[in-house]
Design a protein around this motif. Structure first.
Motif, mmCIF file in Angstrom:
data_model
loop_
_atom_site.group_PDB
_atom_site.id
_atom_site.type_symbol
_atom_site.label_atom_id
_atom_site.label_comp_id
_atom_site.label_asym_id
_atom_site.label_seq_id
_atom_site.Cartn_x
_atom_site.Cartn_y
_atom_site.Cartn_z
ATOM 1 N N ALA A 297 -9.245 -15.568 -0.220
ATOM 2 C CA ALA A 297 -9.791 -14.931 -1.426
ATOM 3 C C ALA A 297 -9.448 -15.729 -2.678
ATOM 4 C CB ALA A 297 -9.259 -13.510 -1.552
ATOM 5 N N SER A 298 -10.267 -15.563 -3.702
ATOM 6 C CA SER A 298 -10.002 -16.130 -5.028
ATOM 7 C C SER A 298 -10.346 -15.051 -6.045
ATOM 8 C CB SER A 298 -10.843 -17.385 -5.275
ATOM 9 O OG SER A 298 -10.424 -18.449 -4.453
ATOM 10 N N VAL A 299 -9.365 -14.222 -6.356
ATOM 11 C CA VAL A 299 -9.582 -13.104 -7.269
ATOM 12 C C VAL A 299 -8.403 -12.997 -8.228
ATOM 13 C CG1 VAL A 299 -11.041 -11.789 -5.668
ATOM 14 C CG2 VAL A 299 -8.568 -11.481 -5.613
ATOM 15 N N ALA A 300 -8.621 -12.292 -9.329
ATOM 16 C CA ALA A 300 -7.570 -12.113 -10.328
ATOM 17 C C ALA A 300 -6.400 -11.328 -9.733
ATOM 18 C CB ALA A 300 -8.131 -11.391 -11.543
ATOM 19 N N THR A 413 -7.048 -17.115 -22.689
ATOM 20 C CA THR A 413 -5.678 -17.592 -22.572
ATOM 21 C C THR A 413 -4.719 -16.424 -22.499
ATOM 22 O OG1 THR A 413 -6.118 -19.682 -23.713
ATOM 23 C CG2 THR A 413 -3.857 -18.883 -23.746
ATOM 24 N N ALA A 414 -4.874 -15.463 -23.399
ATOM 25 C CA ALA A 414 -4.016 -14.280 -23.371
ATOM 26 C C ALA A 414 -4.218 -13.499 -22.077
ATOM 27 C CB ALA A 414 -4.314 -13.402 -24.578
ATOM 28 N N ALA A 415 -5.461 -13.385 -21.626
ATOM 29 C CA ALA A 415 -5.755 -12.662 -20.391
ATOM 30 C C ALA A 415 -5.076 -13.314 -19.190
ATOM 31 C CB ALA A 415 -7.259 -12.588 -20.173
ATOM 32 N N SER A 416 -4.975 -14.627 -19.199
ATOM 33 C CA SER A 416 -4.370 -15.323 -18.064
ATOM 34 C C SER A 416 -2.891 -14.983 -17.922
ATOM 35 C CB SER A 416 -4.553 -16.841 -18.206
ATOM 36 O OG SER A 416 -3.780 -17.361 -19.274
ATOM 37 N N PHE A 417 -2.198 -14.714 -19.046
ATOM 38 C CA PHE A 417 -0.770 -14.407 -18.983
ATOM 39 C C PHE A 417 -0.495 -13.122 -18.215
ATOM 40 C CE2 PHE A 417 -0.640 -16.572 -23.394
ATOM 41 C CZ PHE A 417 -0.656 -17.829 -22.806
ATOM 42 N N ILE A 418 -1.488 -12.256 -18.117
ATOM 43 C CA ILE A 418 -1.331 -10.999 -17.369
ATOM 44 C C ILE A 418 -2.221 -10.989 -16.123
ATOM 45 C CG2 ILE A 418 -0.553 -9.657 -19.350
ATOM 46 C CD1 ILE A 418 -3.411 -8.598 -19.683
ATOM 47 N N GLY A 419 -2.561 -12.200 -15.640
ATOM 48 C CA GLY A 419 -3.261 -12.324 -14.357
ATOM 49 C C GLY A 419 -4.723 -11.993 -14.372
ATOM 50 N N GLN A 420 -5.353 -12.126 -15.538
ATOM 51 C CA GLN A 420 -6.789 -11.904 -15.641
ATOM 52 C C GLN A 420 -7.440 -13.228 -16.083
ATOM 53 O OE1 GLN A 420 -6.979 -7.574 -14.769
ATOM 54 N NE2 GLN A 420 -8.484 -9.166 -14.931
ATOM 55 N N GLY A 421 -8.550 -13.165 -16.787
ATOM 56 C CA GLY A 421 -9.205 -14.391 -17.231
ATOM 57 C C GLY A 421 -9.683 -15.222 -16.060
ATOM 58 N N LYS A 422 -9.321 -16.503 -16.079
ATOM 59 C CA LYS A 422 -9.781 -17.430 -15.043
ATOM 60 C C LYS A 422 -8.805 -17.564 -13.877
ATOM 61 C CE LYS A 422 -12.502 -20.358 -18.185
ATOM 62 N NZ LYS A 422 -12.655 -21.724 -18.750
ATOM 63 N N VAL A 423 -7.677 -16.888 -13.931
ATOM 64 C CA VAL A 423 -6.666 -17.015 -12.878
ATOM 65 C C VAL A 423 -7.209 -16.441 -11.566
ATOM 66 C CG1 VAL A 423 -4.342 -16.390 -12.143
ATOM 67 C CG2 VAL A 423 -4.800 -16.880 -14.557
ATOM 68 N N GLN A 424 -7.061 -17.189 -10.482
ATOM 69 C CA GLN A 424 -7.568 -16.773 -9.170
ATOM 70 C C GLN A 424 -6.475 -16.976 -8.117
ATOM 71 O OE1 GLN A 424 -11.588 -16.129 -8.691
ATOM 72 N NE2 GLN A 424 -10.520 -15.303 -10.472
ATOM 73 N N MET A 425 -6.222 -15.944 -7.322
ATOM 74 C CA MET A 425 -5.188 -15.995 -6.291
ATOM 75 C C MET A 425 -5.623 -15.216 -5.062
ATOM 76 S SD MET A 425 -2.499 -17.707 -7.474
ATOM 77 C CE MET A 425 -2.266 -18.481 -9.082
ATOM 78 N N ASN A 426 -4.853 -15.384 -3.982
ATOM 79 C CA ASN A 426 -4.975 -14.535 -2.802
ATOM 80 C C ASN A 426 -3.568 -14.137 -2.370
ATOM 81 O OD1 ASN A 426 -3.962 -16.646 -1.004
ATOM 82 N ND2 ASN A 426 -5.963 -17.614 -1.230
ATOM 83 N N PRO A 427 -3.424 -13.208 -1.435
ATOM 84 C CA PRO A 427 -2.079 -12.773 -1.043
ATOM 85 C C PRO A 427 -1.162 -13.893 -0.568
ATOM 86 C CG PRO A 427 -3.658 -11.137 -0.347
ATOM 87 C CD PRO A 427 -4.468 -12.299 -0.893
ATOM 88 N N LEU A 428 -1.680 -14.894 0.142
ATOM 89 C CA LEU A 428 -0.815 -15.991 0.571
ATOM 90 C C LEU A 428 -0.275 -16.746 -0.634
ATOM 91 C CD1 LEU A 428 0.431 -17.650 2.844
ATOM 92 C CD2 LEU A 428 -1.657 -19.036 2.881
ATOM 93 N N ASN A 429 -1.120 -16.980 -1.645
ATOM 94 C CA ASN A 429 -0.664 -17.649 -2.869
ATOM 95 C C ASN A 429 0.445 -16.845 -3.540
ATOM 96 O OD1 ASN A 429 -4.134 -18.280 -3.700
ATOM 97 N ND2 ASN A 429 -2.787 -19.542 -2.459
ATOM 98 N N MET A 430 0.236 -15.533 -3.668
ATOM 99 C CA MET A 430 1.206 -14.700 -4.381
ATOM 100 C C MET A 430 2.494 -14.528 -3.579
ATOM 101 S SD MET A 430 -0.005 -14.260 -7.318
ATOM 102 C CE MET A 430 1.577 -13.524 -7.729
ATOM 103 N N ALA A 431 2.401 -14.479 -2.256
ATOM 104 C CA ALA A 431 3.619 -14.429 -1.443
ATOM 105 C C ALA A 431 4.435 -15.701 -1.648
ATOM 106 C CB ALA A 431 3.257 -14.251 0.033
ATOM 107 N N SER A 432 3.742 -16.838 -1.753
ATOM 108 C CA SER A 432 4.421 -18.107 -1.990
ATOM 109 C C SER A 432 5.058 -18.153 -3.380
ATOM 110 C CB SER A 432 3.438 -19.271 -1.825
ATOM 111 O OG SER A 432 4.057 -20.501 -2.122
#
Length: 551
Positions: A297-300, A413-432
């Motif tokens: 996945a690639s989601v906020a 930019t401000a949205a990215s600091f709280i995991g929104q905006g253009k930031v994209q992750m999946n559970p494996l990324n966040m576990a890491s």
């Protein structure tokens, strides 16, 4: 069925209840003559007037009857004429016998639900003297033709088999890849039957490492991937190849807990890694579309991203775990307002307590000085890449999608600091990310040893002195303080623990995505429940269940 084999509907085997929705069974047998059942005549227009409106119950019954009869008869051309996409339907239906080598099939329709008609298929697949029964269920939908007004079968490949997708085909023959017996780190055998979420992973491991593991090929029925670089999916094994033994980093006990946990929430995914090594211990999904969102996945990620933001704040001298911060109910960045959940505010919080309550404004306001230095737009991405290994082309041994924190501008930019905006992750990324925060050093996740194919692992710099300790303290406080957003979900996890909730707003979705990441001892896990709401309510219990299994 092989070329030249004649098939026909056995006379009297099928029947239709006039005006109803119940049918008998359509039976395909080789070596019989033509049954005389026509193809498609029941659905030919009787006038020049083009009908409109929803299909009727009678049209659904007659069209599905005619289509299934033609398919059972082996008449791909007639069956295809009864669909709304003859060009795609005919070769797919013809391939059912010619390529998949189905030599016998009993198709049994069930009661229609609206315009959908389900059915079961009991088939026999034969190849070079080897035969094996094959049973599965699928369905078709009857729609009205846009130009003709005729009732037609809405053509999708899943009409033939529920797992068949666009551009894919069925084939039976000698398998393209050698068989494997995948085992977990303790030698327990891993199968897709026992651990359904591992189906795609085991297929990928077989394709990539089957020969290296010393396996041999067998005779199988499989789905040819639509992607040249994709992984074919085995549906039936007629003759087993000799499996090569392949050891993975997975843990059968943790994987079982992950499989059980995601079943409790629709559209959920979870991944777990070992902070001290980067070894992947579990990956599980429960999604209607079958997508492996846990690793692809690639989601906020919502407020779980505050782990990286906190590290950036500390390393840029803008604060520390125990330093005071401001947490107003809202603030503006470049003229765009940002709010806390339900517009709450905090009086004289520290960064640690603001983290534990998940105060959005406290993770935006301290970074404003970087904006004056033209660093704010890239600071988070630099932190994520340099210290957390995000976006560095992980070579895990299977296909995984790297997280992404691209440069941003203005309010994004401000949205990215709280995991929104253009930031994209999946559970494996966040576990890491959580594992790195706890360990103090990014270790790239992997599922098979690097020396198996000498692939290059991604690397990152160690977190500067004291940063990891502060992050771990903040995570622990969030999971133990009576006002911490992760405390309720982590109540049953051992005391050496920490967690972070997240809720990500997605355009067009009425309910936010639920995120949660946490650790216990030497295990870190993260979960995503799409449209699951608050992080502690849905994703939190999934992560807690996985962490308890690792205790």
């Amino acid at each position: 069925m092989r070329s030249g084999v004649k098939v026909a509907v056995v006379g009297g085997v099928f029947a239709v209840v006039v005006g109803g929705v119940g049918y008998g069974a359509y039976n395909v047998l080789d070596g019989l003559g033509n049954s005389g059942v026509g193809g498609g005549s029941d659905t030919k227009a009787t006038s020049t007037e083009v009908k409109t409106g929803p299909v009727t119950e009678e049209e659904i019954a007659e069209t599905s009857k005619a289509f299934l009869a033609a398919w059972a008869k082996g008449d791909a051309a007639v069956a295809a004429e009864l669909t709304n996409n003859k060009g795609d339907a005919e070769p797919a239906l013809a391939g059912y016998s010619a390529s998949a080598h189905v030599t016998r099939a009993l198709i049994t329709p069930g009661p229609a639900t609206g315009s959908k008609v389900p059915y079961t298929v009991k088939a026999t697949v034969s190849y070079e003297g080897r035969t094996k029964p094959w049973t599965y269920a699928s369905e078709l939908t009857v729609v009205r033709g846009l130009t003709t007004g005729r009732p037609l079968v809405d053509w999708v490949p899943s009409v033939i088999h529920p797992e068949l997708g666009k551009g894919e085909s069925l084939e039976t023959g000698e398998s393209k890849t050698a068989s494997i017996e995948a085992v977990d780190r303790n030698g327990n055998v891993l199968t897709k039957e026992k651990y359904p979420s591992l189906g795609g992973i085991l297929d990928e491991l077989r394709k990539k490492y089957g020969q290296k593991a010393g396996g041999t090929t067998g005779i199988e029925t499989w789905i040819n991937s639509a992607n040249a670089d994709g992984v074919d999916k085995t549906l039936l094994t007629l003759v087993k190849g000799k499996p090569g033994r392949l050891r993975t980093t997975l843990d059968a006990g943790i994987q079982a807990a992950a499989e059980s946990a995601v079943k409790k929430y629709a559209e959920s995914s979870v991944a777990a890694v070992e902070p001290s090594t980067g070894a992947i211990r579990a990956i599980a999904n429960n999604r209607a579309d079958g997508y492996d969102a846990a690793r692809k996945a690639s989601v906020a990620p919502g407020s779980t991203m505050k782990i990286v933001t906190a590290a950036m704040i500390i390393q840029n001298g803008l604060g520390s775990a125990d330093s005071p911060v401001e947490c107003p109910s809202s603030l503006t960045w470049m003229g765009v307002p940002f709010h806390n959940l339900n517009n709450f505010d905090m009086s004289n919080p520290t960064l640690k307590t603001a983290f534990a309550r998940s105060c959005n404004t406290a993770f935006i306001k301290p970074i404003k000085p970087l904006d004056d230095k033209d660093k704010a737009d890239t600071a988070l991405g630099d932190e994520a890449s340099r210290y957390f290994g995000i976006g560095q082309n992980w070579q895990t041994g299977i296909v995984t999608v790297d997280g992404s924190v691209p440069p941003s501008q203005g309010a994004e930019t401000a949205a990215s600091f709280i995991g929104q905006g253009k930031v994209q992750m999946n559970p494996l990324n966040m576990a890491s990310i959580t594992a790195t925060a706890v360990n103090g050093q990014f270790l790239q996740p992997y599922i098979v040893p690097r020396d198996l194919d000498n692939r290059k692992f991604a690397v990152a710099s160690r977190l500067p002195g004291g940063v990891s300790a502060q992050l771990k303290e903040m995570l622990h406080y969030t999971a133990t303080w009576n006002q911490g957003t992760a405390t309720a979900a982590m109540a049953g996890v051992s005391e050496n623990k920490g967690g972070k909730t997240g809720s990500a707003e997605i355009d067009g979705h009425a309910t936010s995505d639920s995120w949660f990441t946490g650790f216990s001892n030497d295990l870190a896990a993260a979960a995503l429940v799409q449209s699951g709401g608050h992080g502690g309510d849905a994703a939190g219990p999934i992560v807690a269940a996985v962490l308890r299994a690792g205790q």
